[in-house]
Every structure is written in C-alpha cells, then in structure tokens.
Design an enzyme around this catalytic site. Structure first.
Site: not given
Ligand code: DX5
Ligand code: ZN
Length: 218
Positions: A6, A31, A33, A35, A64, A66, A135, A173
């Site tokens: 990620s 990955h 993220d 947001m 992903h 969010m 999650m 994740d």
């Molecule tokens: C959290 C993200 C994850 C995050 C994971 O909201 O969706 O993908 O980057 O990071 P670690 O592996 O550090 O928990």
């Molecule tokens: Zn994620």
C-alpha cells in the site's frame, strides 16, 4: 499468496521510486488507497496521480476507494489505468449498480467490509464480484494495530465462496505483518495488503522476502 504493497506508507515525494522498488521485489499488486476526507478522516490522491505512475509500473493496480460517492470517480479511475476497484459496502446504497458500473468500465470489481460489517451482508453480491477486501483496521490511516477478529471473517467468507463454487479472491488490509500473515493465509486469504510492513522498512526487498517467508512459516 500475493502481496499488495500500500503506497499510503510510501514517501510521496519519492512515490515512483518506491513503486519501482516493490515491483522489482516481485510484488504482484499495487494497492492504491483513495480517500476523500469524508468517508474517512483523511485525504490522499486520485486519478491524476494514479495515471502518472501507471505509465511506469506494470503491476496490477488495485484501487481501494474510501470515498462517499465512488460512482462519480469510476470512469476517471478506469482511464487512469486501474485494474481492480474495490468499494465499501458501507458507502454504496446501490452496491449492485456500483459493481456493474465498475465492470462496464472494463475493470475487475470488489467490495470492502469494515471490521464491524458482517460477511453475510454481501452474500447476494458475491457471485458478481472478483474480490472481497476485508479490513483488519478501521480505514483511514496506515500503521494501525491488526484486529484479529478478521481471521474468523476470512474463514467464514472462504466457506461461502467454496460452497457456491466461486472464484472470488479474498484480500486483507490493515496491520498485516510477519507475525499475522501466516494465520491469514492459512485461513484463506489470497492477497495481503501491507503498508508499513513494507514501505516503513529501510530495506524494501528484505521486507518483502520476510513477509513471504513468514507466510510459509519459515
Ligand atoms: C487503511 C488503508 C490501508 C493501509 C494499510 O485505511 O486501507 O491500505 O495503507 O497500512 P498498514 O499495512 O500500515 O496497516
Ligand atoms: Zn487499503
């Protein structure tokens, strides 16, 4: 078992360099993220940044989302070169329509469940998705502590997939590291996201190898 580093834990000033390192280390997925500061209390990046890295990286781009209104961004994320889009069950009022929208844009489609959302809430959408992302932290930040209840959810979901004879991948994740990765793989997880356990380490290549060895119980 496939690894999905990620980029949330990468140094954004050296984003491309970091992506190249995980690609060279043999990681299969990247990955991403996305947001919006609304569905989760943080803002990251969107299609323009993904499009720039896409030109240089051949990994599977696993976005992903969010964000509160994912449908609005799906066409742009497709054009940016995403291969898979996962959307949260909790934010999609018309989840079936959103999944069809992702597929109509020629991408694989997945659904994400927050730690408190039961697996059986997606029973009727399971045949339509390519992946389910469970999650193991509350979404929004990297570097949080792993919530072990996800192991029961992985097992339950694996049973549901096998009972229906489906080919749905299970991704996990949040807080994945070398002490919990084996239990996740043994429970049925196929794709493991790791942010801080990869990008938070000085030697990325070693971090990737350590995770792979731990997954095999070495
Ligand atoms: C959290 C993200 C994850 C995050 C994971 O909201 O969706 O993908 O980057 O990071 P670690 O592996 O550090 O928990
Ligand atoms: Zn994620």
């Amino acid at each position: 078992m496939k690894l999905a580093p990620s980029v949330l834990s990468a140094d954004f000033a050296r984003l491309l360099e970091s992506c190249k390192k995980v690609e060279e280390a043999g990681c299969e997925y990247l990955h991403l993220d996305v947001m919006d500061g609304h569905f989760v209390p943080n803002i990251t990046f969107g299609a323009p940044i993904i499009k720039s890295i896409r030109k240089e990286i051949d990994m599977i781009f696993d976005a992903h989302l969010m964000i509160s209104d994912p449908d609005k961004f799906i066409p742009d994320l497709a054009k940016a070169g995403c291969d898979i889009i996962t959307v949260h069950q909790e934010t999609c009022i018309h989840l079936h329509r959103t999944i069809q929208n992702i597929k109509a844009n020629n991408m694989k489609a997945g659904v994400v469940l927050n730690p408190a959302t039961p697996v059986d809430t997606i029973k009727h959408i399971l045949p339509d998705v390519d992946m389910v992302l469970l999650m193991s932290v509350n979404p929004g930040f990297g570097g949080q502590k792993f919530i072990p209840e996800v192991l029961n959810k992985v097992k339950e979901l694996k049973r549901m997939i096998e009972e229906k004879n489906l080919e749905v991948l299970i991704e996990v994740d949040g807080g994945v590291n070398s002490s919990n990765i084996k239990s996740l793989v043994d429970s049925g997880a196929d794709v493991l996201v790791a942010g801080s356990a990869i990008f938070g380490m000085d030697d990325i290549n070693k971090a990737v190898q350590d995770l792979r060895n731990a997954a095999l119980g070495r």
